[in-house]
Design an enzyme around this catalytic site. Structure first.
Site, PDB file in Angstrom:
ATOM      1  N   GLN A 106      11.035  22.560  55.356  1.00 42.48           N
ATOM      2  CA  GLN A 106       9.683  22.459  55.921  1.00 42.48           C
ATOM      3  C   GLN A 106       9.341  23.651  56.822  1.00 42.48           C
ATOM      4  OE1 GLN A 106       7.231  20.225  55.376  1.00 42.48           O
ATOM      5  NE2 GLN A 106       8.408  18.971  53.972  1.00 42.48           N
ATOM      6  N   HIS A 128       8.351  25.113  46.558  1.00 42.65           N
ATOM      7  CA  HIS A 128       7.091  24.352  46.413  1.00 42.65           C
ATOM      8  C   HIS A 128       6.553  23.849  47.744  1.00 42.65           C
ATOM      9  CE1 HIS A 128       8.236  19.946  46.547  1.00 42.65           C
ATOM     10  NE2 HIS A 128       9.429  20.452  46.343  1.00 42.65           N
ATOM     11  N   CYS A 143       9.215  10.286  48.755  1.00 42.83           N
ATOM     12  CA  CYS A 143      10.463   9.759  48.187  1.00 42.83           C
ATOM     13  C   CYS A 143      10.657   8.300  48.535  1.00 42.83           C
ATOM     14  CB  CYS A 143      11.658  10.544  48.716  1.00 42.83           C
ATOM     15  SG  CYS A 143      11.355  12.284  48.934  1.00 42.83           S
ATOM     16  N   GLY A 198      15.286  22.455  47.136  1.00 42.72           N
ATOM     17  CA  GLY A 198      15.873  22.085  48.421  1.00 42.72           C
ATOM     18  C   GLY A 198      17.002  21.077  48.291  1.00 42.72           C
TER      19      GLY A 198
HETATM   20  C1  LIG Z   1      10.974  18.559  50.074  1.00 41.07           C
HETATM   21  C2  LIG Z   1      12.188  18.547  50.915  1.00 41.07           C
HETATM   22  C3  LIG Z   1      13.475  18.598  50.352  1.00 41.07           C
HETATM   23  C4  LIG Z   1      13.687  18.568  48.867  1.00 41.07           C
HETATM   24  O1  LIG Z   1      13.306  19.755  48.257  1.00 41.07           O
HETATM   25  P1  LIG Z   1      13.104  19.779  46.647  1.00 41.07           P
HETATM   26  O2  LIG Z   1      12.864  21.203  46.337  1.00 41.07           O
HETATM   27  O3  LIG Z   1      11.955  18.898  46.376  1.00 41.07           O
HETATM   28  O4  LIG Z   1      14.395  19.272  46.080  1.00 41.07           O
HETATM   29  C5  LIG Z   1      14.545  18.617  51.199  1.00 41.07           C
HETATM   30  N1  LIG Z   1      14.398  18.602  52.532  1.00 41.07           N
HETATM   31  C6  LIG Z   1      13.189  18.565  53.121  1.00 41.07           C
HETATM   32  C7  LIG Z   1      13.086  18.575  54.601  1.00 41.07           C
HETATM   33  C8  LIG Z   1      12.049  18.520  52.332  1.00 41.07           C
HETATM   34  O5  LIG Z   1      10.855  18.451  52.918  1.00 41.07           O
END
Ligand SMILES: *Cc1c(COP(=O)(O)O)cnc(C)c1O
Length: 395
Positions: A179, A201, A324, A70
């Protein structure tokens, strides 16, 4: 009892996704760019995954670019829109105050390069107002980037309406749907979305893989230079086993999306009702327009961190703010954005339920949280002040 209630941070891979991944690790080792049969077989798996993913969000396979997740997709989408804007003298970007840091930090970088960023208020309910968004659009607006659903408080944004407004004004619209994808219905055509980020994930796929949807006709800019993979827009040999497993996980999530959503919504509402019985507490974010599995509360007079540790002792995995930001002393920017004051924001708890959660487990979470909040308030100096009248209750 062991209850994993932190699915917004990451999800457990589905059995099918694990099997798919292992299968390809073992059997599909070829490089999709190689012309001989072993390579071409890998290429077929890759293109099948692209087709499967595209179908779920109503996109064309040619509009899907696989990424490392993401964060990368968010970066690439926003930097692309910024570059396309720059070429036309457009240097204004609209977003919201409670985006994921992958979006906010990219916008910070662009601000230093001379872009003007407008962060819309998300109000007490955690929802962007389409009217305010429309009012913020200017002649030189290059991009609107608003998340589909918030990762901390779970609120779902009026994406279709926002998309319509952007289309009407000829402004590019990106949504961080990490999400949302696999959890609620997403239709890039009906929702008027130009670019969309997703991460495997978060829907029971593997970590380190995601995708970016880019509407045909938008000139995607590379973040990574090198080979011609992903139509020359994302160099690097494809992470084939993970990509195939991601597509499998998404297909599976999508096939059960209605029943899962119905079940989760019911249990989520039960959990909200139970936790609301704790005095001086409040749900964060709109009660209805939220992800089926998301519950986020503030409890006055306690520290979220201590709450988490004690819940962990009781076998419950939860979160306070996003993974985070834990380790940060500042409270969550999301809770501050919906108007929670620092003291209250520090006492927050996010429970993001998975599809396998049971009624009994929800009861156990409610009972345990009540006990732990009571216990912590018992020796909290802030709580003592509140009770004695020296401090003032906010919730
Ligand atoms: C988890 C998340 C990300 C980051 O995704 P990764 O695959 O961990 O880099 C970005 N935006 C939102 C809303 C997330 O929940």
């Amino acid at each position: 009892m062991k209850i994993y209630a932190d699915n917004a941070a990451t999800t457990k891979m589905s059995k099918k996704a694990v099997e798919t991944m292992f299968y390809h690790v073992e059997n599909t080792f070829g490089n999709p760019s190689s012309l001989y049969e072993v390579g071409q077989r890998a290429k077929e798996v890759l293109e099948q995954a692209r087709e499967d993913v595209a179908k779920v969000i109503n996109a064309e396979p040619g509009e899907i670019y696989f990424t490392s997740g993401g964060s990368e997709a968010d970066n690439q989408a926003i930097l692309t829109a910024a570059e396309l804007g720059r070429q036309k003298g457009k240097k204004h970007i609209i977003s919201s105050a409670f985006e994921h840091h992958a979006v906010l930090h990219t916008l910070n970088k662009l601000e230093k390069q001379g872009f003007e960023i407008t962060l819309l208020d998300v109000h007490e309910n955690g929802i962007v107002s389409p009217k305010e968004l429309e009012n913020a659009i200017r002649e030189d607006t290059a991009l609107v980037t608003i998340m589909f659903a918030n990762n901390e408080i779970g609120t779902i944004q009026p994406i279709r309406e926002i998309g319509e407004i952007c289309r009407k004004h000829g402004v590019l619209f990106h949504t961080d749907a990490v999400q949302a994808v696999g959890h609620v219905l997403v239709d890039v055509k009906a929702d008027n979305i130009d670019m969309l980020s997703s991460s495997a994930h978060k829907f029971h796929g593997p970590k380190g893989v995601g995708f970016l949807y880019v509407k045909k006709g938008i000139r995607l800019q590379n973040l990574i230079e090198g080979g011609a993979q992903e139509k020359g827009k994302r160099a690097g040999t494809e992470n084939l086993p993970s990509i195939a497993a991601a597509a499998e996980a998404l297909k599976e999530a999508y096939s059960k999306i209605d029943e899962n959503s119905e079940k989760l919504t019911k249990l989520r509402n039960k959990l909200i009702k139970g936790l609301a019985e704790i005095p001086h507490s409040a749900l964060n974010g709109d009660a209805e327009h939220r992800l089926p599995g998301n519950v986020n509360f503030c409890f006055e007079g306690i520290e979220g961190e201590s709450l988490l540790l004690l819940l962990d002792d009781k076998g419950i995995c939860a979160s306070s703010g996003s993974a985070c930001t834990s380790g940060d002393l500042d409270p969550s920017h999301v809770l501050l954005a919906i108007g929670r004051v620092h003291d209250v924001a520090h006492g927050s708890l996010r429970l993001s339920l998975g599809e396998d959660i049971t009624d009994e487990e929800v009861d156990y979470i409610v009972k345990s949280t009540k006990e732990v909040v009571d216990y912590l308030r018992g020796f909290s100096p802030i709580w003592r002040d509140l009770v004695s009248g020296k401090g003032k209750f906010i919730l």
